[in-house]
Design an enzyme around this catalytic site. Structure first.
Site, PDB file in Angstrom:
ATOM      1  N   ASP A  80       0.846  -1.208   0.061  1.00 30.23           N
ATOM      2  CA  ASP A  80      -0.040   0.005  -0.063  1.00 30.23           C
ATOM      3  C   ASP A  80       0.847   1.239   0.244  1.00 30.23           C
ATOM      4  O   ASP A  80       1.453   1.571   0.979  1.00 30.23           O
ATOM      5  CB  ASP A  80      -0.892  -0.012   1.468  1.00 30.23           C
ATOM      6  CG  ASP A  80      -1.985  -0.925   1.100  1.00 30.23           C
ATOM      7  OD1 ASP A  80      -2.559  -1.125   0.151  1.00 30.23           O
ATOM      8  OD2 ASP A  80      -2.081  -1.688   2.285  1.00 30.23           O
ATOM      9  N   ARG A 149      -7.276  10.947   0.927  1.00 32.46           N
ATOM     10  CA  ARG A 149      -6.863   9.877   0.015  1.00 32.46           C
ATOM     11  C   ARG A 149      -7.529   9.958  -1.484  1.00 32.46           C
ATOM     12  O   ARG A 149      -7.059   9.402  -2.398  1.00 32.46           O
ATOM     13  CB  ARG A 149      -7.216   8.569   0.774  1.00 32.46           C
ATOM     14  CG  ARG A 149      -6.285   8.195   1.775  1.00 32.46           C
ATOM     15  CD  ARG A 149      -6.814   7.221   2.599  1.00 32.46           C
ATOM     16  NE  ARG A 149      -6.705   5.905   1.634  1.00 32.46           N
ATOM     17  CZ  ARG A 149      -7.154   4.756   2.295  1.00 32.46           C
ATOM     18  NH1 ARG A 149      -8.114   4.449   3.268  1.00 32.46           N
ATOM     19  NH2 ARG A 149      -6.656   3.744   1.312  1.00 32.46           N
ATOM     20  N   LYS A 179      -9.212   1.400  -6.391  1.00 32.59           N
ATOM     21  CA  LYS A 179     -10.161   1.240  -5.255  1.00 32.59           C
ATOM     22  C   LYS A 179     -11.014   2.226  -4.944  1.00 32.59           C
ATOM     23  O   LYS A 179     -10.641   3.214  -5.002  1.00 32.59           O
ATOM     24  CB  LYS A 179      -9.230   0.458  -3.958  1.00 32.59           C
ATOM     25  CG  LYS A 179      -8.249   1.730  -3.481  1.00 32.59           C
ATOM     26  CD  LYS A 179      -7.188   1.155  -2.687  1.00 32.59           C
ATOM     27  CE  LYS A 179      -6.298   2.069  -1.910  1.00 32.59           C
ATOM     28  NZ  LYS A 179      -5.339   1.481  -1.359  1.00 32.59           N
ATOM     29  N   HIS A 192     -12.922  -0.168   8.305  1.00 34.16           N
ATOM     30  CA  HIS A 192     -11.703  -1.111   9.257  1.00 34.16           C
ATOM     31  C   HIS A 192     -12.534  -1.729  10.607  1.00 34.16           C
ATOM     32  O   HIS A 192     -12.031  -2.408  11.006  1.00 34.16           O
ATOM     33  CB  HIS A 192     -10.552  -0.059   9.484  1.00 34.16           C
ATOM     34  CG  HIS A 192      -9.853   0.215   8.206  1.00 34.16           C
ATOM     35  ND1 HIS A 192     -10.037   1.457   7.530  1.00 34.16           N
ATOM     36  CD2 HIS A 192      -8.725  -0.441   7.847  1.00 34.16           C
ATOM     37  CE1 HIS A 192      -9.257   1.453   6.504  1.00 34.16           C
ATOM     38  NE2 HIS A 192      -8.495   0.474   6.573  1.00 34.16           N
ATOM     39  N   ASP A 262     -11.092  -5.761  -0.642  1.00 31.07           N
ATOM     40  CA  ASP A 262     -10.192  -5.454   0.314  1.00 31.07           C
ATOM     41  C   ASP A 262      -9.742  -6.403   1.457  1.00 31.07           C
ATOM     42  O   ASP A 262     -10.126  -7.629   1.437  1.00 31.07           O
ATOM     43  CB  ASP A 262     -10.932  -4.098   1.009  1.00 31.07           C
ATOM     44  CG  ASP A 262     -10.082  -3.066   1.547  1.00 31.07           C
ATOM     45  OD1 ASP A 262      -9.069  -3.429   1.829  1.00 31.07           O
ATOM     46  OD2 ASP A 262     -10.617  -2.116   1.980  1.00 31.07           O
TER      47      ASP A 262
END
Length: 478
Positions: A80, A149, A179, A192, A262
């Protein structure tokens, strides 16, 4: 390929620590597609910097394990490395600003150049895949996960800039991963931790969140990541990464490449689908590559068992394994010469991106914003140190004068005379400072760009890529 080999070919696990030998044995035994390198796999030197030689040796050992399995295509070695907050590999590799910089700069050629520069430094270390760019469309402060992001709040801008960045990565010899389909920038929970729900209709998703993925597909994206987001309009209560209607929607956009989930060890999935059940469900739904199952041996065994019992159709496992093998065969044939660029050679380009992105929301657009001296508040100790170094180069003394308030990641609105957002620009909406600026990064290049504008030695050409309170997208100096 045997059922065991096919099951391995759809798994992309993580491992603990920097002992590649132990993981290599697992790779060979389970015939794994590859590995992702996370933060704890990155060896550091005594100064706390990436030990480039040791990192390269780890990846070489993994590559050796993939070859030992006898397959004629290379294994996936991914990381990443988006730039900004999401960067597993720090110095001496180049530090890049947050991806929102590309939206503020508004230049496709610059985004492509940066994609090539960032990816080029990964190649000599043995990486062939980067889980970037993020092509989510941010909705602003209500987006707790993606934020800066995201390149922009404009779907068309995200589409063109994301495609350009991806083309640059491919030119360097690195596979990009677009993504997080069906779009993580417009949900208000963090996957998350828990399962976010996307309340938009399919028509709304097509008009906003899916546009960048359509652009990526049109540009030949080899890999698209599905997110852990429930979309009631497609399949209520089920993460998109495990949802057959979601994969059908993605294929309906014309995507023929590898659909990767993911990380399956994230809370949104692991709380609901324990043991190997998430891997089998994702694969049956239409995923081709399963990223970071909580326990790769459990996941492998579950896939083999499901294929043997017929619970997982043999044709579906064949299709997934073939897609992964085809992509890596194609990559081996088309990748640029694997020389790449030495670590740290992108500093000037990173600074160029920040100089093109720096945005003035309020305050004068030309001439110095300080008469020669400033005080600095907020930010981290490292931020203030970098600011001081940049100020000195720009001929600004630190100690007296207007107060420059630095607002870091997740920072609170600031007072002072000049408020500067170092990450997403949202905190500027409530800042009381008369001058408001966004620099979208905390690299040395970002601080140099800021200091040059403060000193009147450069203009601020950037435009807000997303609305900030009453300041509409596009706000900035003419």
């Amino acid at each position: 390929m045997s059922p065991e080999q096919k099951a391995g070919q759809v798994l992309l696990p993580f491992f603990a620590g920097t002992d590649a030998a132990a993981h290599a044995a697992v790779v060979e035994r389970l015939h794994l597609a590859g590995s992702i390198i996370m933060g704890d796999n990155v060896p550091l030197d005594p100064q706390g910097k990436v030990d480039v030689a040791a990192m390269t040796a780890i990846n070489q050992r993994l590559a050796q394990a993939f070859r030992a399995d006898g397959r004629p295509w290379p294994g996936i070695i991914g990381v990443d490395q988006e730039g900004g907050m999401v960067a597993r590999l720090g110095a001496p590799l180049t530090e890049w600003p947050v991806p929102m910089s590309y939206g503020a700069a508004g230049s496709g050629p610059l985004a492509q150049e940066a994609g090539q520069g960032l990816a080029g430094e990964l190649v000599p270390l043995g990486f062939n895949t980067d889980f970037a760019p993020d092509t989510d469309v941010t909705v602003g402060p209500k987006d707790p996960t993606i934020g800066a992001r995201s390149m922009s709040g404009d779907p068309d801008a995200v589409g063109s800039l994301g495609a350009a960045f991806s083309q640059g990565m491919l030119a360097a010899g690195v596979l990009p991963v677009v993504k997080h389909f069906p779009g993580h920038g417009s949900v208000t929970a963090d996957s998350h931790l828990n399962l976010p729900s996307q309340p938009a209709s399919v028509a709304e998703l097509q008009a906003r969140d899916w546009k960048p993925f359509q652009a990526a597909i049109a540009a030949g994206a080899p890999m698209i990541m599905t997110g852990h987001i429930a979309v009631p309009a497609l399949e209520p209560g089920v993460p998109a990464s495990l949802s057959a209607p979601t994969y059908a929607a993605l294929r309906g956009l014309g995507f023929k490449g590898v659909a990767v989930t993911d990380a399956l060890n994230m809370g949104a999935v692991s709380k609901q689908y324990p043991a190997g059940s998430a891997a089998v469900k994702a694969l049956a739904a239409g995923a081709d590559l399963l990223l970071m199952p909580a326990d790769v041996q459990q996941a492998h065994a579950a896939i083999v068992q499901a294929a043997a019992s017929g619970a997982l159709p043999a044709a579906r496992l064949d299709e997934a394994a073939l897609r992964v093998a085809t992509m890596m065969t194609w990559h081996a044939r088309t990748a640029a010469a694997p020389a790449g660029a030495p670590a740290g050679t992108g500093g000037a380009l990173s600074a160029k991106v920040s100089a093109a992105a720096v945005t003035v929301l309020t305050g004068q657009c030309s001439g110095p914003l300080t008469s020669g001296g400033v005080q600095v508040a907020g930010g981290s100790a490292a931020d203030r140190e970098r600011f001081a170094a940049a100020a000195a180069r720009a001929g600004i003394t630190v100690g007296s004068g207007p107060v420059v308030s630095l607002i870091g990641y997740g920072g609170r609105p600031a007072g002072g005379d000049i408020a500067v957002a170092l990450d997403a620009p949202w905190p500027l909406q409530d800042a009381t400072a008369p001058v408001k600026m966004a620099v979208y990064g905390r690299s040395q290049g970002a601080f140099d760009a800021l200091a040059a504008v403060l000193a009147g030695k450069a203009t601020a050409p950037g435009k807000l890529p997303a609305a900030v309170g009453s300041y509409p997208a596009g706000t900035g100096c003419p």
